[in-house]
Design a protein around this motif. Structure first.
Motif, PDB file in Angstrom:
ATOM      1  N   ILE A 120     -38.643  -3.919 -10.580  1.00  0.00           N
ATOM      2  CA  ILE A 120     -38.073  -5.067  -9.911  1.00  0.00           C
ATOM      3  C   ILE A 120     -37.784  -6.132 -11.082  1.00  0.00           C
ATOM      4  O   ILE A 120     -38.631  -6.905 -11.294  1.00  0.00           O
ATOM      5  N   ALA A 121     -36.484  -6.141 -11.350  1.00  0.00           N
ATOM      6  CA  ALA A 121     -35.983  -6.708 -12.611  1.00  0.00           C
ATOM      7  C   ALA A 121     -34.908  -7.954 -12.410  1.00  0.00           C
ATOM      8  O   ALA A 121     -33.881  -7.701 -12.081  1.00  0.00           O
ATOM      9  N   PRO A 122     -35.591  -9.087 -12.449  1.00  0.00           N
ATOM     10  CA  PRO A 122     -34.690 -10.578 -12.246  1.00  0.00           C
ATOM     11  C   PRO A 122     -33.457 -10.529 -13.115  1.00  0.00           C
ATOM     12  O   PRO A 122     -33.706 -10.119 -14.562  1.00  0.00           O
ATOM     13  N   ILE A 123     -32.412 -10.611 -12.830  1.00  0.00           N
ATOM     14  CA  ILE A 123     -31.251 -10.766 -13.650  1.00  0.00           C
ATOM     15  C   ILE A 123     -31.516 -11.752 -14.583  1.00  0.00           C
ATOM     16  O   ILE A 123     -31.133 -11.598 -15.786  1.00  0.00           O
ATOM     17  N   ALA A 124     -32.350 -12.803 -14.374  1.00  0.00           N
ATOM     18  CA  ALA A 124     -32.551 -14.098 -15.598  1.00  0.00           C
ATOM     19  C   ALA A 124     -33.327 -13.289 -16.488  1.00  0.00           C
ATOM     20  O   ALA A 124     -33.191 -13.790 -17.808  1.00  0.00           O
ATOM     21  N   LEU A 125     -34.263 -12.301 -16.395  1.00  0.00           N
ATOM     22  CA  LEU A 125     -35.124 -11.837 -17.509  1.00  0.00           C
ATOM     23  C   LEU A 125     -34.192 -11.022 -18.201  1.00  0.00           C
ATOM     24  O   LEU A 125     -34.140 -10.933 -19.637  1.00  0.00           O
ATOM     25  N   THR A 126     -33.302  -9.996 -17.688  1.00  0.00           N
ATOM     26  CA  THR A 126     -32.466  -9.418 -18.503  1.00  0.00           C
ATOM     27  C   THR A 126     -31.465 -10.097 -19.376  1.00  0.00           C
ATOM     28  O   THR A 126     -31.141  -9.862 -20.532  1.00  0.00           O
ATOM     29  N   MET A 144     -42.766 -11.761 -20.518  1.00  0.00           N
ATOM     30  CA  MET A 144     -42.712 -10.616 -19.596  1.00  0.00           C
ATOM     31  C   MET A 144     -43.979  -9.839 -20.083  1.00  0.00           C
ATOM     32  O   MET A 144     -44.477  -9.170 -19.064  1.00  0.00           O
ATOM     33  N   MET A 145     -44.316  -9.699 -21.259  1.00  0.00           N
ATOM     34  CA  MET A 145     -45.430  -8.507 -21.414  1.00  0.00           C
ATOM     35  C   MET A 145     -46.730  -8.979 -20.804  1.00  0.00           C
ATOM     36  O   MET A 145     -47.465  -8.102 -20.859  1.00  0.00           O
ATOM     37  N   THR A 146     -47.082 -10.151 -20.707  1.00  0.00           N
ATOM     38  CA  THR A 146     -48.302 -10.493 -19.771  1.00  0.00           C
ATOM     39  C   THR A 146     -48.147 -10.442 -18.481  1.00  0.00           C
ATOM     40  O   THR A 146     -49.122 -10.508 -17.722  1.00  0.00           O
ATOM     41  N   MET A 147     -46.965 -10.021 -17.843  1.00  0.00           N
ATOM     42  CA  MET A 147     -46.637 -10.416 -16.348  1.00  0.00           C
ATOM     43  C   MET A 147     -46.850  -8.910 -15.442  1.00  0.00           C
ATOM     44  O   MET A 147     -46.625  -7.943 -16.422  1.00  0.00           O
ATOM     45  N   ARG A 148     -47.272  -8.837 -14.427  1.00  0.00           N
ATOM     46  CA  ARG A 148     -47.060  -7.819 -13.519  1.00  0.00           C
ATOM     47  C   ARG A 148     -45.682  -8.095 -12.804  1.00  0.00           C
ATOM     48  O   ARG A 148     -44.658  -7.645 -13.217  1.00  0.00           O
ATOM     49  N   LYS A 149     -45.737  -8.818 -11.697  1.00  0.00           N
ATOM     50  CA  LYS A 149     -44.466  -9.317 -11.041  1.00  0.00           C
ATOM     51  C   LYS A 149     -43.854 -10.312 -12.087  1.00  0.00           C
ATOM     52  O   LYS A 149     -44.512 -11.076 -12.466  1.00  0.00           O
ATOM     53  N   ILE A 150     -42.753 -10.451 -12.127  1.00  0.00           N
ATOM     54  CA  ILE A 150     -41.922 -11.081 -13.021  1.00  0.00           C
ATOM     55  C   ILE A 150     -41.896 -12.410 -12.336  1.00  0.00           C
ATOM     56  O   ILE A 150     -41.363 -12.592 -11.342  1.00  0.00           O
ATOM     57  N   ASP A 151     -42.520 -13.548 -13.114  1.00  0.00           N
ATOM     58  CA  ASP A 151     -42.329 -15.272 -12.708  1.00  0.00           C
ATOM     59  C   ASP A 151     -40.849 -15.520 -13.215  1.00  0.00           C
ATOM     60  O   ASP A 151     -41.036 -15.887 -14.760  1.00  0.00           O
ATOM     61  N   ILE A 152     -40.006 -15.679 -12.608  1.00  0.00           N
ATOM     62  CA  ILE A 152     -38.548 -16.248 -13.088  1.00  0.00           C
ATOM     63  C   ILE A 152     -38.790 -17.490 -14.038  1.00  0.00           C
ATOM     64  O   ILE A 152     -38.183 -17.769 -15.156  1.00  0.00           O
ATOM     65  N   ILE A 155     -40.365 -17.184 -17.338  1.00  0.00           N
ATOM     66  CA  ILE A 155     -39.623 -16.447 -18.083  1.00  0.00           C
ATOM     67  C   ILE A 155     -38.654 -17.571 -18.820  1.00  0.00           C
ATOM     68  O   ILE A 155     -38.323 -17.775 -20.005  1.00  0.00           O
ATOM     69  N   GLU A 156     -38.033 -18.238 -17.741  1.00  0.00           N
ATOM     70  CA  GLU A 156     -37.129 -19.207 -18.323  1.00  0.00           C
ATOM     71  C   GLU A 156     -37.517 -20.556 -19.209  1.00  0.00           C
ATOM     72  O   GLU A 156     -37.101 -20.876 -20.193  1.00  0.00           O
ATOM     73  N   ALA A 157     -38.963 -20.772 -18.803  1.00  0.00           N
ATOM     74  CA  ALA A 157     -39.629 -21.926 -19.682  1.00  0.00           C
ATOM     75  C   ALA A 157     -39.771 -21.195 -21.139  1.00  0.00           C
ATOM     76  O   ALA A 157     -39.840 -21.975 -22.153  1.00  0.00           O
ATOM     77  N   ALA A 158     -40.361 -19.906 -21.311  1.00  0.00           N
ATOM     78  CA  ALA A 158     -40.243 -19.234 -22.386  1.00  0.00           C
ATOM     79  C   ALA A 158     -39.342 -19.462 -23.186  1.00  0.00           C
ATOM     80  O   ALA A 158     -39.321 -19.450 -24.456  1.00  0.00           O
ATOM     81  N   PHE A 159     -38.265 -18.906 -22.639  1.00  0.00           N
ATOM     82  CA  PHE A 159     -36.776 -18.863 -23.265  1.00  0.00           C
ATOM     83  C   PHE A 159     -36.439 -20.054 -23.875  1.00  0.00           C
ATOM     84  O   PHE A 159     -36.130 -20.022 -24.983  1.00  0.00           O
ATOM     85  N   ARG A 160     -36.748 -21.149 -23.039  1.00  0.00           N
ATOM     86  CA  ARG A 160     -36.381 -22.567 -23.613  1.00  0.00           C
ATOM     87  C   ARG A 160     -37.250 -23.154 -24.642  1.00  0.00           C
ATOM     88  O   ARG A 160     -37.099 -23.888 -25.543  1.00  0.00           O
TER      89      ARG A 160
END
Length: 161
Positions: A120-126, A144-152, A155-160
């Motif tokens: 279950i791969a959010p487009i934001a993750l990709t 992402m490597m620390t997650m089970r279900k993706i928390d968008i 992910i966005e906070a880590a990216f920023r």
């Protein structure tokens, strides 16, 4: 006879291909159950009249469920990858699979109760981990490597950063 697809994914089930197909059709858009074919005679894992194959579609992909018995099991070498638009959609599919006897795994992966793996791969993750900003991409990937279900949002906070 229904129109036969040129290329179909054949998924081996013990004896519940029809149940799986119906679950997928109820869970995912552009999914449906087509023809259910019964065995014309006895076979190693069943008898005449048992459901042998089920034609179904998952998110527009033609599939055939084969009730072949317990000889083969699914593994992570095959999975459906579902690109989700937002957290709500991510949660809906993840929760449907897990809540119907499935199992959580890591990094957006889970298995349904029949052993089929799903990403279950959010487009934001990709978008985040394929970004040309490789430092930001690594931060998102590491999150992402620390997650089970993706928390968008995470992910966005880590990216920023």
């Amino acid at each position: 006879m229904t129109k036969i697809a040129k290329n179909t994914i054949c998924l081996w089930y013990d004896d519940d291909a029809e149940d799986a197909a119906r679950f997928y059709a109820e869970t995912f858009p552009d999914s449906s159950v087509g023809a259910v074919h019964r065995a014309p005679g006895d076979y190693p894992s069943g008898k005449e009249g048992d459901v042998l194959t089920v034609e179904f579609t998952v998110l527009g992909v033609a599939c055939l469920g084969l009730n072949g018995g317990p000889a083969f099991k699914h593994n992570e070498a095959f999975s459906f990858q579902v690109a989700t638009e937002d957290q709500s959609e991510t949660d809906r599919y993840w929760n449907a699979i897990i809540g119907n006897g499935g199992q959580e795994s890591e990094c957006g992966w889970c298995k349904d109760k029949w052993g089929i793996s799903w990403q279950i791969a959010p487009i934001a993750l990709t978008k985040a981990f394929t970004s040309p900003d490789r430092v930001a991409a690594k931060r998102a990937f590491d999150a992402m490597m620390t997650m089970r279900k993706i928390d968008i949002a995470a992910i966005e906070a880590a990216f920023r950063g």
